[in-house]
Design an enzyme around this catalytic site. Structure first.
Site, PDB file in Angstrom:
ATOM      1  N   GLY A 107      38.107  23.403  36.593  1.00 42.97           N
ATOM      2  CA  GLY A 107      39.027  22.703  36.056  1.00 42.97           C
ATOM      3  C   GLY A 107      40.691  23.070  36.259  1.00 42.97           C
ATOM      4  O   GLY A 107      40.980  24.120  36.502  1.00 42.97           O
TER       5      GLY A 107
ATOM      6  N   GLY B 134      34.195  24.782  36.697  1.00 45.31           N
ATOM      7  CA  GLY B 134      34.203  23.296  36.898  1.00 45.31           C
ATOM      8  C   GLY B 134      33.252  22.865  38.246  1.00 45.31           C
ATOM      9  O   GLY B 134      32.600  21.975  38.449  1.00 45.31           O
TER      10      GLY B 134
ATOM     11  N   GLU C 281      35.308  32.528  33.649  1.00 46.17           N
ATOM     12  CA  GLU C 281      36.132  32.032  32.404  1.00 46.17           C
ATOM     13  C   GLU C 281      36.469  33.141  31.371  1.00 46.17           C
ATOM     14  O   GLU C 281      37.801  33.137  30.803  1.00 46.17           O
ATOM     15  CB  GLU C 281      35.260  31.043  31.576  1.00 46.17           C
ATOM     16  CG  GLU C 281      35.046  29.761  32.257  1.00 46.17           C
ATOM     17  CD  GLU C 281      33.942  29.580  33.444  1.00 46.17           C
ATOM     18  OE1 GLU C 281      33.718  28.570  34.024  1.00 46.17           O
ATOM     19  OE2 GLU C 281      33.499  30.680  33.489  1.00 46.17           O
TER      20      GLU C 281
ATOM     21  N   ASP D 162      31.414  27.337  30.852  1.00 42.96           N
ATOM     22  CA  ASP D 162      31.217  26.073  30.095  1.00 42.96           C
ATOM     23  C   ASP D 162      30.459  25.274  31.030  1.00 42.96           C
ATOM     24  O   ASP D 162      29.819  25.814  32.229  1.00 42.96           O
ATOM     25  CB  ASP D 162      32.288  25.618  29.491  1.00 42.96           C
ATOM     26  CG  ASP D 162      33.455  25.293  30.475  1.00 42.96           C
ATOM     27  OD1 ASP D 162      33.640  25.913  31.432  1.00 42.96           O
ATOM     28  OD2 ASP D 162      34.063  24.227  30.203  1.00 42.96           O
TER      29      ASP D 162
END
Length: 364
Positions: free
Chosen positions: A65, A117, A143, A151
């Site tokens: 992301g 992501g 992360e 995630d």
């Protein structure tokens, strides 16, 4: 639609090209929406029999992301309470769910950097997916380095990795290469970059009932050459399984401290730079995810990410890594000893009633 997502259909295969090279194809909200719109359109289109997603650049498939966007919008509102953040994560996780249950072959060429992501749009799915790695693949769920957790369904696919490999990858955030990815069941086949033109030719010309079978046959000689059984993760498997079991990051670090092996000491040094709180949250996430469906994992992670931005750990991590680039995050708490069970549990508290959860519609 997004200018950074290019699409075409050739030989009954829908091609998606991520084309944001200057940002290593980091996903923006517009890109997430473009991917979702495209996949939904092709889902019931009988003329499209499979999907192939790749990058226009050899440097990166997708670096994750757009974390600078997260910082900018997260710091512009009190406690990260931003409608744009809410939209991004809700729509990104819905996209991951769409891919996971996609009814047609979904093939991802993970050439270059594939993190966060990027893993979400490559690892999703089981029955219909095919994940291709190259000698340029640099794979990670990093992360914890920015005060977040793995995630985009990371809890699900990391907890499915053999032994404690997913625990190691989630807590350390370390980068692995193609052979490691194959060994950890985070990839299916290997194709060298020199073979990509022939692979694309195969996709555009072969009339295969299941294109994945043709790709596996094409890649088989290359995959055999890189010997996943001799990868770093394979060599260190005993250490990883022994030191990364249990439900306490503090205990894991103590076991690493007592292990004189170079790998153990290097891993400990890496983990000492990560967020103590989010490593602890990540371990709890992985343990819970092991018994959950992908849909339930995504719903849980949607709650967790809301807590992350309210706490502010992720904003501090991005500040240190990307904004000020001082690489000295002020983690809170600063040490594992200070992390309490109550703090960890707080990240799993329900933010929304079940009937109002933004991903309540996800099935499966």
């Amino acid at each position: 639609m997004s200018e950074f997502v290019l699409t075409s259909v050739k030989n009954h295969i829908g091609f998606i090209t991520l084309d944001r090279p200057k940002a290593l194809n980091s996903l923006s909200l517009d890109m997430v929406r473009a991917l979702t719109t495209t996949l939904l359109a092709w889902q019931n289109d009988a003329s499209v029999r499979a999907v192939f997603i790749h990058s226009s650049s050899e440097k990166a498939f997708c670096a994750g992301g757009d974390i600078r966007f997260f910082y900018d919008v997260g710091t512009a509102t009190p406690k990260g309470d931003s409608a744009l953040l809410e939209d991004f994560f809700t729509e990104e996780y819905a996209l991951n769910h769409l891919i996971h249950f996609y009814p047609k072959p979904y093939i991802a060429l993970m050439n270059g950097v594939v993190m966060g992501g990027g893993m979400g749009i490559a690892q999703a799915g089981e029955d219909c997916r095919l994940r291709i790695v190259t000698e340029r693949t640099k794979m990670a769920m990093p992360e914890v380095n920015i005060g977040l957790f793995p995630d985009v369904g990371g809890g699900y696919f990391l907890s499915q990795a053999p032994g404690e490999l997913g625990t190691y990858l989630g807590l350390s955030g370390e980068i692995i290469t193609a052979a490691d990815a194959l060994y950890a069941d985070l990839a299916d086949v290997f194709v060298p970059t020199s073979g990509i033109p022939a692979l694309l030719g195969l996709l555009e010309q072969t009339d295969a009932a299941d294109i994945r079978v043709a790709i596996r046959e094409f890649a088989a000689p290359f995959t055999a050459q890189i010997q996943p059984e001799n990868s770093k993760l394979a060599i260190q498997r005993d250490v990883i399984d022994q030191d990364f079991n249990g439900n306490s990051v503090k205990a894991i670090c103590e076991k690493l401290q007592e292990n004189n092996a170079e790998f153990a000491q290097q891993t400990l040094a890496v983990m000492q730079k990560r967020s103590p709180l989010l490593m602890s949250v990540t371990l709890e996430q992985l343990r819970r995810s092991a018994a959950m469906s992908v849909s339930d994992c995504l719903r849980m992670e949607r709650n967790m990410v809301r807590h992350c931005f309210k706490h502010g750990e992720v904003l501090e991590g991005i500040r240190a890594l990307v904004v000020d680039k001082d690489n000295t995050p002020r983690w809170s708490p600063a040490t594992l000893v200070e992390v309490s069970a109550e703090q960890i549990a707080g990240f799993f508290a329900e933010v929304w009633p079940a009937h109002a959860h933004p991903l309540r519609h996800l099935a499966g």
